[in-house]
Design an enzyme around this catalytic site. Structure first.
Site, short mmCIF file in Angstrom:
data_model
loop_
_atom_site.label_atom_id
_atom_site.label_comp_id
_atom_site.label_asym_id
_atom_site.label_seq_id
_atom_site.Cartn_x
_atom_site.Cartn_y
_atom_site.Cartn_z
N LYS A 42 -32.11 51.81 -46.36
CA LYS A 42 -31.71 51.54 -47.78
C LYS A 42 -30.48 50.62 -47.80
O LYS A 42 -30.17 50.24 -48.76
CB LYS A 42 -31.76 52.67 -48.59
CG LYS A 42 -33.04 53.37 -48.46
CD LYS A 42 -33.13 54.64 -49.15
CE LYS A 42 -33.94 55.89 -48.64
NZ LYS A 42 -33.23 57.21 -49.26
N ASP A 101 -22.09 49.26 -36.78
CA ASP A 101 -21.03 50.38 -36.06
C ASP A 101 -21.36 50.46 -34.76
O ASP A 101 -20.87 49.83 -34.11
CB ASP A 101 -21.73 51.74 -36.86
CG ASP A 101 -20.56 52.91 -36.93
OD1 ASP A 101 -19.33 52.47 -36.26
OD2 ASP A 101 -21.04 54.01 -37.04
N LYS A 129 -17.50 47.42 -37.99
CA LYS A 129 -16.79 48.52 -37.57
C LYS A 129 -16.90 48.62 -36.08
O LYS A 129 -17.54 49.13 -35.53
CB LYS A 129 -17.18 49.95 -38.28
CG LYS A 129 -16.19 50.80 -38.28
CD LYS A 129 -16.90 52.11 -38.20
CE LYS A 129 -17.44 52.71 -39.64
NZ LYS A 129 -17.83 54.00 -39.57
N PHE A 150 -15.11 56.47 -42.57
CA PHE A 150 -16.41 56.46 -43.12
C PHE A 150 -16.47 55.84 -44.37
O PHE A 150 -15.84 56.20 -45.35
CB PHE A 150 -17.08 57.95 -43.31
CG PHE A 150 -18.67 58.14 -43.33
CD1 PHE A 150 -19.44 58.05 -42.27
CD2 PHE A 150 -19.24 58.00 -44.58
CE1 PHE A 150 -20.76 57.81 -42.17
CE2 PHE A 150 -20.41 57.98 -44.64
CZ PHE A 150 -21.33 57.94 -43.59
N ARG A 163 -24.43 55.45 -53.10
CA ARG A 163 -24.97 54.16 -53.09
C ARG A 163 -24.53 53.18 -54.17
O ARG A 163 -24.51 52.00 -53.93
CB ARG A 163 -26.49 54.07 -52.73
CG ARG A 163 -26.78 54.67 -51.32
CD ARG A 163 -28.15 54.34 -51.06
NE ARG A 163 -29.02 55.34 -50.08
CZ ARG A 163 -29.03 54.95 -48.71
NH1 ARG A 163 -28.24 54.03 -48.23
NH2 ARG A 163 -29.57 55.93 -48.02
P1 IMP Z 1 -25.20 51.95 -35.97
O1 IMP Z 1 -26.54 52.05 -35.38
O2 IMP Z 1 -24.22 53.07 -35.46
O3 IMP Z 1 -24.56 50.55 -35.64
O4 IMP Z 1 -25.18 52.20 -37.38
C1 IMP Z 1 -25.72 51.42 -38.23
C2 IMP Z 1 -26.32 52.09 -39.49
O5 IMP Z 1 -25.72 53.33 -39.74
C3 IMP Z 1 -25.84 51.45 -40.77
O6 IMP Z 1 -26.92 50.50 -41.13
C4 IMP Z 1 -25.71 52.32 -41.76
O7 IMP Z 1 -26.79 52.70 -42.39
C5 IMP Z 1 -25.07 53.67 -40.94
N1 IMP Z 1 -23.50 53.68 -41.14
C6 IMP Z 1 -22.76 53.37 -39.95
N2 IMP Z 1 -21.52 53.57 -40.06
C7 IMP Z 1 -21.70 54.04 -41.77
C8 IMP Z 1 -20.45 54.31 -42.51
O8 IMP Z 1 -19.27 54.18 -42.28
N3 IMP Z 1 -20.92 54.74 -43.63
C9 IMP Z 1 -22.16 54.55 -44.18
N4 IMP Z 1 -23.14 54.40 -43.35
C10 IMP Z 1 -22.86 54.11 -42.18
#
Ligand code: IMP
Ligand code: MG
Length: 178
Positions: A42, A101, A129, A150, A163
């Site tokens: 979402k 991330d 990030k 975060f 959100r």
């Molecule tokens: P990844 O698979 O670790 O790259 O994370 C991707 C998903 O994790 C993103 O689409 C976000 O929904 C969630 N996410 C990663 N970092 C954050 C953050 O700092 N705040 C909120 N959601 C995050």
């Protein structure tokens, strides 16, 4: 709610400028192509809505849902919750994400979509990030780079909250440390 925000990182005005710039780049690159914009639910939904209005070439849209997070930590296991409704065969897919991330989610999604005979697959992320990157993946369009904190607001949540903040902020650690 605002008390839980340690700092505002990106204001509403700055977000607007980012969407405009990315929209111009995407419009230039996808003119005459079969653009299918896929938003990842979402978190990316608010960004998707604003970005789409800055894309001035023909496109169709769809949504996909995955999850890998519990609280502030990724579980490392991506769960597929909703697939595309549109068959992307021959389409130029642009995945729209809120934040890149660890990269686990987007590398999983790219792999899944690559098996569907799309003409091309690219990634547009509002936030990058890089500090936590685990998967070997890069976005083709990046709004801005954020520090290893975060992040909440403008679609991004902590346990489904925040959100609806119109700006992007850093969640105060007191919210998740006790
Ligand atoms: P990844 O698979 O670790 O790259 O994370 C991707 C998903 O994790 C993103 O689409 C976000 O929904 C969630 N996410 C990663 N970092 C954050 C953050 O700092 N705040 C909120 N959601 C995050
Ligand atoms: Mg997300």
């Amino acid at each position: 709610m605002e008390r839980d925000v340690k700092d505002i990182l990106i204001s509403e005005q700055e977000i607007k400028q980012i969407c405009k710039r990315l929209g111009e780049e995407i419009t230039r690159d996808y003119k005459g192509k079969n653009l299918l914009v896929v938003s990842v639910l979402k978190g990316a939904v608010i960004f998707m809505a604003d970005l789409l209005r800055e894309i001035k070439c023909d496109c169709i849209i769809d949504f996909i849902a995955v999850s890998s997070y519990s609280g502030t930590k990724t579980t490392g296991v991506v769960k597929f919750k909703k697939d595309l409704d549109i068959d992307p065969d021959g389409m130029d897919i642009l995945i729209v994400e809120d934040i890149l991330d660890s990269g686990v989610t987007l590398s999983y999604l790219s792999k899944v979509l690559m098996g569907r005979n799309a003409n091309s697959i690219k990634i547009c992320t509002l936030l990058d990030k890089p500090a936590n990157r685990k998967a070997d993946i890069k976005a083709d369009y990046v709004g801005t780079v954020v520090p290893d904190e975060f992040i909440i607001g403008y679609g991004l949540d902590y346990n489904e909250k925040y959100r609806n903040l119109p700006y992007i902020g850093i969640l105060d650690s007191s919210v998740y440390e006790n």
